[in-house]
Design an enzyme around this catalytic site. Sequence first.
Site, PDB file in Angstrom:
ATOM      1  N   ARG A   1       0.853  -1.194   0.000  1.00 51.45           N
ATOM      2  CA  ARG A   1       0.000   0.000   0.000  1.00 51.45           C
ATOM      3  C   ARG A   1       0.891   1.247   0.000  1.00 51.45           C
ATOM      4  NH1 ARG A   1      -5.385  -0.947   0.916  1.00 51.45           N
ATOM      5  NH2 ARG A   1      -5.923  -3.037   1.622  1.00 51.45           N
TER       6      ARG A   1
ATOM      7  N   ARG B   1      -3.210   6.645   2.594  1.00 50.53           N
ATOM      8  CA  ARG B   1      -3.611   7.768   3.436  1.00 50.53           C
ATOM      9  C   ARG B   1      -2.511   8.257   4.366  1.00 50.53           C
ATOM     10  NH1 ARG B   1      -8.959   4.855   5.475  1.00 50.53           N
ATOM     11  NH2 ARG B   1      -7.536   3.106   5.175  1.00 50.53           N
TER      12      ARG B   1
ATOM     13  N   ARG C   1      -6.560  12.783  -3.545  1.00 50.82           N
ATOM     14  CA  ARG C   1      -7.844  12.104  -3.377  1.00 50.82           C
ATOM     15  C   ARG C   1      -8.972  13.123  -3.245  1.00 50.82           C
ATOM     16  NH1 ARG C   1      -9.765   7.442  -0.502  1.00 50.82           N
ATOM     17  NH2 ARG C   1     -12.026   7.479  -0.670  1.00 50.82           N
TER      18      ARG C   1
ATOM     19  N   ASP D   1      -7.716  -0.999  -7.957  1.00 52.54           N
ATOM     20  CA  ASP D   1      -8.424  -1.803  -6.965  1.00 52.54           C
ATOM     21  C   ASP D   1      -8.712  -3.161  -7.565  1.00 52.54           C
ATOM     22  OD1 ASP D   1     -11.180  -2.656  -5.445  1.00 52.54           O
ATOM     23  OD2 ASP D   1      -9.948  -1.365  -4.192  1.00 52.54           O
TER      24      ASP D   1
ATOM     25  N   TYR E   1     -16.433 -11.053  -2.434  1.00 46.73           N
ATOM     26  CA  TYR E   1     -17.112  -9.766  -2.528  1.00 46.73           C
ATOM     27  C   TYR E   1     -18.346  -9.856  -3.426  1.00 46.73           C
ATOM     28  CZ  TYR E   1     -13.027  -7.600  -0.353  1.00 46.73           C
ATOM     29  OH  TYR E   1     -12.032  -7.240   0.521  1.00 46.73           O
TER      30      TYR E   1
END
Length: 374
Positions: free
Chosen positions: A27, A31, A40, A77, A153
């Site tokens: 990652r 953030r 973002r 993603d 998912y």
Amino acid sequence: MTSLKNDTFLRALLKQPVEYTPIWMMRQAGRYLPEYKATRAKAGSFLDLCKNTELATEVTIQPLDRFDLDAAILFSDILTVPDAMGLGLYFAEGEGPKFERALQHEADIAKLQVPDMEKLQYVFDAVGSIRKALDGRGPLIGFSGSPFTLACYMVEGGSSKEFRTIKTMMYSRPDLLHKILDTNAQAVTAYLNAQIDAGAQAVQIFDTWGGVLSDAAFKEFSLKYIRQIVAGLKRESEGRRVPVIVFAKGGGLWLEGIGLGLDVQHRRITPPRRQPSRPARQLRPVCPLWHTPIHPHRSRAHPCRLRKRQRPCLQPRTRHQPTRRPRTRQNLSRYRTRTVAPISRLIERNVKGRLKTKTAYRFGFQTTFYLDEM
């Protein structure tokens, strides 16, 4: 394409000698970076950020501008593939990814098809743009989710802690789950090959939820389709081998089966040696008065035996039994020659040495002392 100036990461994956261990983070763009937060906010939403070629390129390069990393990973993603299948991906505030049309009916599963890769062209455009922006600073890693992780998912309709719906399908209607997994495997194979054509120099398969399966279920519903994907991938691009990385969260039990013991040429190598299995260590009862273990062959030397207290030493300690008896001067005076004196002499004999271990016996129990350099 520009030639690589730093190929340490790729050489390490190919089992070739490297000067140092290459570093990258899964990652990298996230953030924790203030510049990512600003980008973002400019994009408006996570999906808009992924679909904007210029902004996706910017956030992919941001970690490399701040840290000395050896590879960049595509900002995207894993759920872009189910979204291209028409399931309607969206991100709920504070809840993570959701699907408007989850696969919970047989009729919907029967309609499921491999998506047209044109619907994912924004991903491939981002790959080409990132390669130009990198200008040979390091390789670019493309990625996708594993068939089973994507199915979790797609069937649950979003993230889950128990995976009750997909596990119910797995045991009651395995044929339906196999239909989903086979379609996902074909889609992921085409998706990763398109990323390689666009410029990805290594690809990774994220099996995030494979670890929730049993051993037999993992081999049937996850590993089987990962192998199917790897067998269908392009292994060369721009005159180089394209390594394939498999990340299975909680999948250490299947290290050999996943194929982490295979190099990019599918040649078997020796996996890390496992420690020989040892029988479980039997817990010894603990004296409720002295908090020391009761050795079955040395119990005569225990303080409770010396004080003619037979019963406490023969019973394991429980929370309802009395705690350690206070070690007052009167209590310890009787045993001072057994404890203090031998340990003092032990330390005196080793103060000039480096880190050493020495075995002594206190109340007939074997005790190891670690003496630091003094």
